[in-house]
Design a protein around this motif. Sequence first.
Motif: not given
Length: 125
Positions: A9-12, A18-22, A29-36, A85-92
């Motif tokens: 929610v905070l990320f949104a 600037c950052h997407s996760v999809d 800014a860089p996409d963070l979908s595989d950041f984790g 915690a959310y950004v690191r959960s993206l690795r799953e």
Amino acid sequence: GEMAAKGRVLFAAECARCHSVDGLPTGAAPDLSDFGTEGWSHARVSDTVRDVQRYYRGTKMPSFGRGLSKEVEGLSPEEIDRITAYVRSLREKASYLPPKGTAPKDAPREKPSEKPEETAPKKTP
């Protein structure tokens, strides 16, 4: 977990402009979908969000720690922990993505089907 859900929610609210996760870049800014998958510790991610200028001098991203940037009000340590915690959960979520730099840019970034695809052509009567 619950912390990652609150972080989403905070990320949104704070990061998604600037950052997407999809897998679809925003251009800002860089996409963070595989950041984790990078393997950064919680402390490293949290510290980067808090004071990004320390790690990436000259980046357009402001440091989100309170009092570190004139551009944003800043976030509390608890809020930064939730985003972390959310950004690191993206690795799953990213576990099904090909390694960076190995897939063509137009490759679909969807989870593979649970069903194996048929490879033999169907016979017609």
